[in-house]
Structure formats: structure tokens, C-alpha cells
Write a protein that holds these residues in place. Structure first.
Motif, short mmCIF file in Angstrom:
data_model
loop_
_atom_site.label_atom_id
_atom_site.label_comp_id
_atom_site.label_asym_id
_atom_site.label_seq_id
_atom_site.Cartn_x
_atom_site.Cartn_y
_atom_site.Cartn_z
N ALA A 195 57.18 -9.18 33.34
CA ALA A 195 57.25 -7.80 32.87
C ALA A 195 58.53 -7.56 32.06
O ALA A 195 58.49 -7.00 30.96
CB ALA A 195 57.17 -6.84 34.04
N PHE A 196 59.65 -7.99 32.59
CA PHE A 196 60.91 -7.74 31.89
C PHE A 196 61.04 -8.60 30.64
O PHE A 196 61.63 -8.17 29.64
CB PHE A 196 62.09 -7.95 32.84
N ARG A 197 60.49 -9.81 30.67
CA ARG A 197 60.51 -10.64 29.46
C ARG A 197 59.70 -10.00 28.35
O ARG A 197 60.14 -9.96 27.18
CB ARG A 197 59.97 -12.04 29.78
N LEU A 198 58.52 -9.49 28.68
CA LEU A 198 57.68 -8.84 27.67
C LEU A 198 58.34 -7.58 27.12
O LEU A 198 58.28 -7.30 25.92
CB LEU A 198 56.32 -8.51 28.27
N ALA A 199 58.99 -6.82 28.00
CA ALA A 199 59.67 -5.61 27.54
C ALA A 199 60.83 -5.96 26.61
O ALA A 199 61.05 -5.29 25.59
CB ALA A 199 60.17 -4.81 28.73
N ALA A 200 61.56 -7.01 26.94
CA ALA A 200 62.71 -7.40 26.12
C ALA A 200 62.30 -7.82 24.72
O ALA A 200 63.07 -7.63 23.76
CB ALA A 200 63.48 -8.52 26.80
N ARG A 201 61.11 -8.36 24.59
CA ARG A 201 60.67 -8.80 23.25
C ARG A 201 59.86 -7.73 22.53
O ARG A 201 59.38 -7.95 21.42
CB ARG A 201 59.88 -10.10 23.35
N GLY A 202 59.68 -6.55 23.15
CA GLY A 202 59.02 -5.43 22.49
C GLY A 202 57.54 -5.29 22.74
O GLY A 202 56.89 -4.44 22.15
N ALA A 203 56.98 -6.09 23.63
CA ALA A 203 55.55 -6.00 23.92
C ALA A 203 55.23 -4.89 24.92
O ALA A 203 54.05 -4.55 25.11
CB ALA A 203 55.03 -7.34 24.47
N SER B 74 68.13 1.71 27.44
CA SER B 74 68.96 1.11 26.40
C SER B 74 68.03 0.73 25.26
O SER B 74 66.81 0.92 25.34
CB SER B 74 69.70 -0.13 26.91
N GLY B 75 68.59 0.19 24.19
CA GLY B 75 67.77 -0.16 23.05
C GLY B 75 66.73 -1.22 23.34
O GLY B 75 65.66 -1.23 22.75
N LYS B 76 67.02 -2.13 24.30
CA LYS B 76 66.11 -3.24 24.57
C LYS B 76 65.25 -3.05 25.81
O LYS B 76 64.29 -3.80 26.00
CB LYS B 76 66.90 -4.54 24.71
N LEU B 77 65.59 -2.09 26.66
CA LEU B 77 64.86 -1.96 27.91
C LEU B 77 64.96 -0.55 28.47
O LEU B 77 66.05 0.03 28.49
CB LEU B 77 65.41 -2.95 28.95
N THR C 117 68.32 -3.32 37.74
CA THR C 117 69.66 -3.30 37.15
C THR C 117 70.12 -4.64 36.61
O THR C 117 70.92 -4.68 35.66
CB THR C 117 70.69 -2.78 38.17
N ILE C 118 69.64 -5.75 37.17
CA ILE C 118 70.05 -7.05 36.63
C ILE C 118 69.57 -7.22 35.19
O ILE C 118 70.38 -7.49 34.29
CB ILE C 118 69.59 -8.21 37.54
N PRO C 119 68.28 -7.06 34.90
CA PRO C 119 67.88 -7.18 33.49
C PRO C 119 68.47 -6.08 32.62
O PRO C 119 68.80 -6.33 31.45
CB PRO C 119 66.35 -7.11 33.54
N SER C 120 68.61 -4.87 33.17
CA SER C 120 69.17 -3.79 32.37
C SER C 120 70.59 -4.10 31.93
O SER C 120 70.95 -3.91 30.76
CB SER C 120 69.14 -2.49 33.18
N LYS C 121 71.39 -4.64 32.84
CA LYS C 121 72.78 -4.93 32.48
C LYS C 121 72.90 -6.20 31.65
O LYS C 121 73.80 -6.32 30.81
CB LYS C 121 73.63 -5.00 33.74
N LEU C 122 71.99 -7.14 31.85
CA LEU C 122 72.02 -8.34 31.01
C LEU C 122 71.68 -7.99 29.56
O LEU C 122 72.26 -8.53 28.62
CB LEU C 122 71.04 -9.38 31.54
N LEU C 123 70.73 -7.08 29.38
CA LEU C 123 70.25 -6.76 28.04
C LEU C 123 71.04 -5.65 27.36
O LEU C 123 71.07 -5.57 26.14
CB LEU C 123 68.77 -6.35 28.09
#
Length: 369
Positions: free
Chosen positions: A290-298, A191-194, A311-317
Motif C-alpha cells: 500500500a505505501f509503495r503504491l502511494a509513494a509512486r502515485g498509484a 506531505s507531497g508524497k504521502l 509514521t515510518i513511511p511518512s517520515k521517510l518520504l
């Protein structure tokens, strides 16, 4: 992280999307729009509705729906797509001659003996879903279509249908890997964020630690790097998540990070050094970090150890726009990231964005190849 460019599949069909840059050299703007085969999923769920709506709204792609004709015409009425846009096609020539705005209905699709009841799949519906997956796959394998998109199917309905090969059905990823004799397959979500890929997929949590091996970690990391390169990332930054809390806390909370995941990262680095693409690998890193850094673009992508960790972070984001991608197959395959939604079936209110994104990404990745 710059999101994948899926805002208009017409761009990607001409090689202008991120997937078409560099690796395939792009395609002429005069080239015919790519053809995507879509297995429509469970006829008792929202799959037929989102398949018709997605195919009707995506630009620059010709779609061929594989499913029961009566079910799909019923779905078209529910989502207010004109009946004249649905055209039965029975071979390569008919598919290639689809007019702009037309949606192909594959004549060779398995037929149902009666209209499916919304929300209540029966054995016949499960058998039909599996037949439609296989028929759509064959359209791509035989070169009639450039990519496969799968609608939301019911694993239970398929597995209990009694159809040949259905008893072992755990999901599209595993089934397609076996059917296409892929050496290794990897489930990923984009997705666009992850963007994330999985080391293990559909298995009980109690079996995950033993299944997390250096070889499987390397597989997921390598294929994630390749997907990110196809999406236009130069030297993608990939973090490999830990299995245990706090990356094992130096062995206090588990030793899988030291014995299984770290060796897998080193193996992935060696594979990428030989075959490319160039990538920056890091980890094992605590999953929440890891997922927090990916969500912010790092980071550009994260390798997850098990299904829900991804899937939890993928569906949240990115719920509604995240796309399931099967990597490692000899064909391009994408899917929606949601299920059959039996509670919405027949209402015409199912959101088709996920299907539209899956179709657009399939066309983009086909261009990248």
C-alpha cells in the motif's frame, strides 16, 4: 500523486490553493489574510524557535503565537527575527489590525516564573504547554483565528506536571477531541508524497488488534477521503492497509483482515455513499504494498492500522515537510511532524520547514471549509 499545493499560503488564502477549489467556492483575492493561532510547544525544546521562524517566513497568513513572551523573544534572537516584528495583541481587534510582517504574541498566554532551561523541562513548563494549547484552541473556537497550529510538545512533561487535566494527556489528538467534544477524531499526516490516516494512535502495540474494529477502520477511511477531497483530489483512491504480514495470508497469519478490516471498508463505502465524497476504496492490502503504491502515485492515500505503520513511511518520504492533521474536529488543526528536539534547543539550527508547512496547510484547509 499530485502533492498538496502549499508552496505559498498567499494563494490558498485567496482560495487559489487546492483546498479552496470547489468545496467552499474560494475567497476574494481582496480578503484579509487568514489568522492562525499557534501554540508554541515545549519552552525547553525547539518549538518556540520554529514557531517564530515559521511565522516570520510564511506568506499570506497572519500568525498569533501563544506562549511565554520572554521565551518567544529569546527564540526570535536565536533565529534572527527582528524584535520589532513581535507585537503583543490582547484581543480580536488587535489581532485583526496586525500589520503585514508582524507576528502577534497573545497577551493572555500563561507566563513562566523564569526562563526555561534548554533541554530540561520542569513541571511548570509542562503545565504551561497545556495551558497554551487550550488558549490557542479557544482563539479558534471563539472565531479570533481561523485555524490552530500546534508546536512540538512533551507528552511526559505535560502528563507529570500536575496541572488540571494533565494526567490523561496522551497527545494533542486525544486531548483536542475530548476538549472540543468531537464525535470522532482521526490522526493523519500529509506531505507531497504521502497522505495517510490512522485507525489507532497512541497505544501499546499489544492493544492494537482489539482496537482495530470495523467502526474505527471506517472512521479513518472516511476522514482520509474527506481530507484528500479538501486537498483537491477528485474521487480519491484510498487503500486500507492490513494489520498482519501479507494481509493475513488467508488467515494463516491472522484473521483481523477478514473479521475487522474488510467489514470496516464496507462500512466506510456506505458512509461515503451517503455523505460523500465519492472515493475508490481498496484493501485490506499488505502495508508494504500500500505505501509503495502511494509513494509512486498509484494511490492518493493509505489508511494505517497503528502509529508506526503510518509514521515510518511518512517520515521517510516527507520528514521536515509532512504535516500532522487532526480530522473530525470542529476546527482546523495541524502540527509539525517532529518532536521537541531537546538536543537542538537553543542553537537556532532547528529546521522551520515543518512549521511553515503546517501553517500553510492550516490556512488552506480553513479556506476549504
Amino acid at each position: 500523486m499530485t502533492p498538496p499545493d502549499r508552496r505559498g499560503a498567499a494563494r490558498t488564502a485567496a482560495g487559489a490553493g487546492r483546498g479552496g477549489a470547489g468545496r467552499s467556492g474560494g475567497r476574494s483575492r481582496s480578503a484579509a489574510p487568514p489568522i492562525v493561532a499557534i501554540s508554541v510547544g515545549c519552552p525547553s525544546g525547539v518549538g518556540p524557535e520554529v514557531a517564530v521562524a515559521g511565522a516570520a517566513s510564511v506568506e499570506g497568513v497572519r500568525c498569533v503565537l501563544v506562549g511565554d513572551e520572554a521565551v518567544l523573544r529569546r527564540a526570535a534572537r536565536l533565529v534572527r527575527v527582528a524584535a520589532r516584528r513581535l507585537v503583543v495583541v490582547d484581543g480580536r481587534a488587535a489581532v485583526e489590525q496586525l500589520a503585514p510582517g508582524a507576528i502577534g504574541l497573545w497577551a493572555g498566554s500563561a507566563r513562566l516564573s523564569r526562563p526555561s532551561a534548554f533541554g530540561r523541562p520542569e513541571a511548570e513548563d509542562g503545565a504551561a504547554q497545556l495551558a497554551w494549547i487550550d488558549a490557542a484552541t479557544d482563539l479558534v473556537r471563539e472565531g479570533v483565528a481561523a485555524a490552530l497550529v500546534t508546536g512540538p510538545a512533551s507528552k511526559h512533561a505535560i502528563a507529570t506536571s500536575g496541572a488540571p487535566g494533565s494526567a490523561d494527556f496522551l497527545g494533542h489528538t486525544e486531548h483536542l477531541g475530548r476538549r472540543l467534544r468531537a464525535r470522532e477524531v482521526t490522526m493523519a499526516f500529509a506531505s507531497g508524497k504521502l497522505v495517510t490516516a490512522l485507525v489507532t494512535t497512541h497505544m501499546p502495540l499489544r492493544d492494537v488488534p482489539e482496537a482495530v474494529s470495523p467502526r474505527e477502520v471506517a472512521r479513518a477511511a472516511v476522514w482520509l477521503a474527506r481530507l484528500l477531497a479538501d486537498l483537491g483530489r477528485e474521487r480519491p483512491r484510498v487503500a486500507v492497509a492490513a494489520l498482519n504480514p501479507h494481509a493475513g495470508e488467508g488467515g494463516l497469519l491472522g484473521d483481523e483482515e477478514k473479521l475487522r478490516i474488510a467489514p470496516g471498508i464496507r462500512l466506510a463505502a456506505r458512509r461515503l455513499a451517503r455523505s460523500g465524497p465519492a472515493a475508490e476504496l481498496s484493501g485490506p492490502l499488505g502495508a508494504e504494498t500500500a505505501f509503495r503504491l502511494a509513494a509512486r502515485g498509484a494511490l492518493d492515500g493509505v489508511v494505517a492500522m497503528y502509529h508506526d505503520q503510518a509514521t515510518i513511511p511518512s517520515k521517510l518520504l516527507g520528514f521536515g515537510e509532512a504535516v500532522n492533521v487532526t480530522l473530525g474536529l470542529p476546527i482546523v488543526r495541524t502540527s509539525v511532524d517532529h518532536g521537541t528536539a531537546y538536543d537542538l534547543a537553543g542553537t537556532g539550527r532547528a529546521d522551520p520547514r515543518g512549521m511553515r508547512e503546517a501553517i500553510a496547510l492550516a490556512a488552506q484547509l480553513a479556506s476549504a471549509r
